[in-house]
Design a protein around this motif. Sequence first.
Motif: not given
Lengths: 490, 272
Positions: B110-127
């Motif tokens: 929300k501040n315009g700062d770049m963030k990273t994230k890893k997703i490794d479950n099917k439901e969250e990844a497909s959404t």
Amino acid sequence: MARVVIMGGGVSGHTAATFAKKWLGKKHEVVVVTPNSQWNWIPSNIWVGVGEMKKEEVVFPLAPVYKKAKIDYRQALALSIHPEGKADSDTPYITIQYTEEGRVGETEEITYDYLINATGPKLNFDATPGLGNGEGQMGSNTVSVCTADHAEHANHELKEIFEKAKEGKKQKILVGTGHGLCTCQGAAFEYIFNIEHEAKKAGVRDNIDIKWISNESFLGDFGMGGLHMKVGGYVVSSKLFAESLFAERDIPWLIGAHVSKVEEGKAHYELLDGTTGVEEFDFAMLIPPFSGVGLKAYNKNGEDITNTIFAANGFMKVDAKYDAGAYENWKASDWPRTYQNPNHKNIFAVGIAFAPPHLISKPASSVNGTPINPTPPRTGMPAGIIGKAVAHSVCDMIKQGDEAHLHEASMAEMGAACVASAGKGLTTGTAAAMTVYPVVPDFETYPGTGRDTDYTFGEVGLAGHWIKHILHHMFIYKAKLYPGWTLIPE
Amino acid sequence: MIQPIKYYPDNSINVNAGPIRSFKENYNNMLTDIIDTMKEHNLDALSAIQIGYTYQLMVIKENEEYCAYANPRIITQNKPFDSTEESIYFKNHAITVKRYEELSIVYDDKNGDMKTKKIDNKEEASTFQRKVDYLFNTTLLDRLNPNQREQAIKALAGKGIMPDKTDDYCPTFSKKEYFVSVTDKLLFFMFISLLLPLFNISKETLDGWYTYDKFAFLSVIILMISFFFYAQYEAKKYKQCTSCQIGNNIGVMLKRIISSIILTIGSYFILG
């Protein structure tokens, strides 16, 4: 008699020189200074790089063309600009060093009334350790298709890979951008699909793994923030279009990648998410980043004023807004309109030689702070249009005086068409034809998308390939100044 | 403020959303609207484009918290799988598409700062992938091959959700194909006629085929010229039809005219 000197004989320089001479006639002098003896239709280099065209089909000697046009042609490298002249003369001049056989190394001063900088880019291989040879040239670890000679070399290397694949040896090909700040993703994009097409034709596709690596934050960015494509009657984004092309051809991809180092058979990279890795290869074509060609500028007293005429990246400052600040403040109006140097009204820069005010794509850096984003493309159609507009301005200034109205060709008000080959063949060829308007998104006129969606579209198919092939012949015809050349648009 | 959600076949969703450039008042208002709309419709995720904002912003409800992702990018994706998904855009009609289970993403907070994230479950990844797709002018239908897409459109129609019939889009089947189909049949029989002398067929019959070839040749020329003008009419009628299709139409026309000329020359020497 006025003298117009054009440094560079590529798409924009050649366009500017030929139109200037046509409009000025015998009364004025047009001089072209370019280190190359041949003109190269660069968009077809990718076909040389896969052996579908010979080098001779994409180049032609400049000397006879300029002789016919009565343009004073100097095969030489421009070294420095002296816009104020020298101690004993106010006449501005440039210094050149001949590359012509028999005069190699000889230097000369050429005075000018008007100067057009169309030097194009320096292929900055050495920006990535191992991509260059440490002396400003391409290294031995990878190949390139940026010049016709590079493309010829690339084809030779590629054929060896195909031979090994025919012997049953598994081969790995890596194609893409060799630095986080590269432009020209399109050339690499075309090359990878042409390699895949040729590998299939040669019956060796099963033994060759092909992978894409690019500094784009999403496939299909092309350094322009993406665009729309019309595929099979449906409007899709260039992201989906590119992903489909890669997936259908079984080519995996790495995006948001800065190639940090190249070794024999290995490319080290860092991604936008901060992770690092190594990609092994038997053959790699990695586009180098571009920078200015290293021209120097001096004032009347011989003091170095390079920084006032050129931006830090070596490209020439023109009438752009270079202090736009943060991304949120960027506007379409930041982009140059006349390409006139703000300090010297008789100096212009066209094509890749002008310094863009900022990126077109959204700026991005990895979490480690490494900038990874495509730099703005300024080649092809925009380069030709800008070259012609500047030639027009210079001619008007010569005929009407320095207060003549300058012609404008802002990339933020200009559409462009591009045809990207995905395989060559009369009946089996494929290419994506795209138009984008404007080239630089205008978020004030078109909120959100920045572009007019009615004029930003594309289509992929055999017809696109034919168009690219026809354009190849048309533009070489035009560049050779054959009858009716002015009727062919840029 | 709750905003109206766009439902299939509303094609105003078919636009590349632009990047978020400023994280000030407009951004906050847009974010509030997305979250309000999600709460009203009890949604787990929503892209800005689904309520008419052409910006790269999406919100996913994670552990009762509404997490905003501006300018999201999927940097790496691994482990493909078939994901059966529902989307409010398709009124929760289930469609199966290929997704990836493991994602590495970057986005602006929300501040315009770049963030990273890893997703490794099917439901969250497909959404996440589905919502990113919306930001790049891609719906579930666009992830299907042409056959699957036609089936999905029919299935949607069977539920009373009909494709929009506007003049803006090229039809999936064009009437100009009738010209091509008839021409191809004429050319096929012209080709067959060249093989007839190999069999013991009377001269009268061969003469009849030779006459057919001459008429077929003329018919092909007329049909292809008609095809071209009709195709041009369609290109103007459907605004989204591109100029490149003119190239394709010329190609279709030339290919068949050249074939008919070759076959007619063959017929002249073999049957004539």
